[in-house]
Design an enzyme around this catalytic site. Structure first.
Site, PDB file in Angstrom:
ATOM      1  N   CYS A 332       0.839  -1.207   0.000  1.00 30.08           N
ATOM      2  CA  CYS A 332       0.000   0.000   0.000  1.00 30.08           C
ATOM      3  C   CYS A 332       0.877   1.263   0.000  1.00 30.08           C
ATOM      4  O   CYS A 332       1.561   1.548  -0.975  1.00 30.08           O
ATOM      5  CB  CYS A 332      -0.994  -0.037   1.142  1.00 30.08           C
ATOM      6  SG  CYS A 332      -2.398   1.087   0.895  1.00 30.08           S
ATOM      7  N   HIS A 430      -3.740  -5.593   1.072  1.00 24.43           N
ATOM      8  CA  HIS A 430      -3.636  -5.896   2.499  1.00 24.43           C
ATOM      9  C   HIS A 430      -4.126  -7.321   2.763  1.00 24.43           C
ATOM     10  O   HIS A 430      -5.003  -7.824   2.065  1.00 24.43           O
ATOM     11  CB  HIS A 430      -4.495  -4.932   3.316  1.00 24.43           C
ATOM     12  CG  HIS A 430      -4.002  -3.527   3.309  1.00 24.43           C
ATOM     13  ND1 HIS A 430      -2.823  -3.153   3.907  1.00 24.43           N
ATOM     14  CD2 HIS A 430      -4.544  -2.387   2.795  1.00 24.43           C
ATOM     15  CE1 HIS A 430      -2.645  -1.849   3.759  1.00 24.43           C
ATOM     16  NE2 HIS A 430      -3.677  -1.366   3.084  1.00 24.43           N
TER      17      HIS A 430
END
Length: 500
Positions: A332, A430
């Site tokens: 991310c 994630h």
């Protein structure tokens, strides 16, 4: 349709153990045959989760829902505050971003969110038998009580009985509990049905004189002395002991950069439970050393944390390790940092329009905008040496990244995702280690580089491991807590589940 019974856990301070106590109660009630949902009206956390329908909520309620055997639902956490600076947060209501707000502005408007809170709570209450409510901080924060929507203010709105927990591990637990009760209004005190001493180490008999005096002074029963339980369950943001730099020494060394605004570090729990991987969180080049793999985690403020990385010398240290062949993985915000440029033309990420150079380890460029990407997804790793690993996870980011190189993985719909260049890997996904397949391939790859034989014993999947830990937590709390008194506080007969 009957409305659910409820019980609320409040604490004498942040870090008293409310989240885990609520998770334990969720598990215990589920084990007893009830349909249970967690609830926290307002959560402040950098660790968040994306639900199946693409909405954002705090991970503490996700963990509690998992303990209860329930699908995480944004109604369990209608307001989420994600700090973006010392004085401001991104405000998320019912899973969707309402915007950035300074603390003072949020405090002025938060009571207007009561209809959203009650709508979420009442909707859940029509679908389950019991709601386990978590407070925030302390109900005795007298400067905040006038507009409280998360502690006694919420307890009044939904008519909840309260258990008050204090943390004995930090010391001063008797003063914590007595002082908190003393600062409450008379009608608030009547809501407290019992006190809990949490995180106790030692012989409980030594506490007996203190417990008796505490009960005498507060006129409230102590319903349990909960031992310091060694369970491996996701915990909250900055109070997490996971972020301590020193971890167990194991054959393989994984160094995760402890960014100032680190978020979703729960991504790396599966690595921590691997028998060959020692996971460390580091904040300086000296701590970094020469690990076998470097990981740049997610962050709530990629721009600020990239500048911090540059200023503290970690950028230069990571670039040196990458040039020497050390694998580097960015997730991310960490993935965004690994690219050539990060542009924030409207100041959405950093508060000030700017464009920064990244670490230039991946052929990518990121532009930040106001629209968030929120989705759960499945994927298959493409990058050598991880090719074929099945992944599940979720995306939660505001930046849009253009990629000139090879993808890290292929999403279920055929879309390429992430980027790979030589020994550097980046992805927005994630939860990428949760299935265990990427963990195994990463470990095998690092073992081969280091000349180590991987362990023969297969690992538990993250889901199996998580369920084991929930049962350990529930067993420890159930043994120490007067559950008959807890059921009675809710107006329920423990054996039959009926209102008394």
């Amino acid at each position: 349709m009957n409305k659910a019974n409820c019980i609320m856990v409040q604490g004498t301070m942040s870090g008293a153990g409310k989240s885990l106590l609520c998770a334990a109660l969720c598990r215990i009630f589920a084990q007893d045959g009830y349909r249970v949902a967690p609830f926290k009206s307002q959560n402040m956390a950098l660790n968040s989760f994306v639900t199946r329908d693409g909405l954002e909520m705090g991970r503490a309620q996700v963990v509690q829902a998992q303990a209860a055997g329930m699908e995480p639902d944004v109604r369990m956490n209608p307001i989420l505050l994600k700090p973006s600076s010392d004085t401001g947060s991104q405000v998320i209501v019912n899973g969707e971003v309402r915007g950035q707000m300074p603390a003072a502005a949020y405090f002025k408007m938060k009571r207007s969110l009561i209809p959203d809170i009650l709508a979420a709570y009442n909707s859940l209450a029509e679908e389950v038998d019991i709601i386990v409510i978590e407070g925030a901080g302390s109900p005795a924060e007298i400067n905040l009580k006038a507009d409280d929507i998360v502690n006694m203010g919420l307890a009044k709105l939904v008519d909840a009985p309260v258990l008050l927990a204090g943390d004995i591990d930090r010391g001063g637990v008797f003063a914590q509990l007595y002082g908190t009760v003393a600062l409450l209004e008379p009608d608030e005190r009547t809501r407290i049905k019992g006190l809990l001493i949490n995180k106790f180490r030692g012989d409980v008999e030594i506490l007996r004189p203190g417990l008796a005096m505490l009960e005498e002074k507060t006129q409230l029963p102590v319903l349990g002395v909960i031992p310091y339980l060694k369970v491996d369950i996701e915990d909250e943001d900055s109070l997490s002991t996971r972020l301590e730099a020193g971890r167990a020494v194991k054959p393989l060394d994984a160094a995760i950069l402890r960014l100032p605004h680190i978020s979703n570090f729960t991504d790396f729990m599966p690595l921590e439970q691997h028998p060959l991987l020692g996971v460390r969180y580091v904040q300086s080049p000296r701590q970094l050393g020469t690990p076998d793999v470097v990981i740049l985690p997610g962050t709530k403020n990629t721009i600020d944390d990239l500048l911090w990385l540059r200023q503290c010398g970690l950028e230069a240290a990571v670039l040196k390790l990458a040039a020497q062949g050390t694998p580097v993985l960015g997730v991310c915000g960490g993935y965004q940092m690994l690219g050539h440029t990060l542009a924030d033309p409207d100041g959405e990420e950093s508060g000030t329009p700017c464009t920064l150079r990244g670490l230039a380890l991946l052929p990518t460029d990121t532009v930040f905008n106001a629209e968030k990407q929120l989705r759960q997804t499945h994927a298959t790793a493409e990058a050598i040496p991880f090719a074929g690993a099945k992944l599940t996870g979720y995306e939660i980011h505001a930046g849009r990244t253009t990629v000139q190189g090879s993808p890290f993985c292929i999403l279920a719909d055929g879309t390429p995702e992430g980027c790979v260049q030589a020994n550097v890997f980046g992805t927005y996904l994630h939860g990428l280690f949760d299935t265990g397949e990427l963990t195994e391939k990463l470990t095998a790859f690092l073992c081969k580089k280091k000349g180590i034989s991987p362990a023969d014993a297969p690992l538990l999947s993250m889901e199996q491991y998580r369920q084991q830990q929930f049962d350990l937590l529930a067993d420890g709390v159930r043994a120490a807590l007067d559950m008959d008194a807890v059921y009675a506080a809710m107006g329920m007969d423990r054996k039959g589940g009926n209102r008394v």
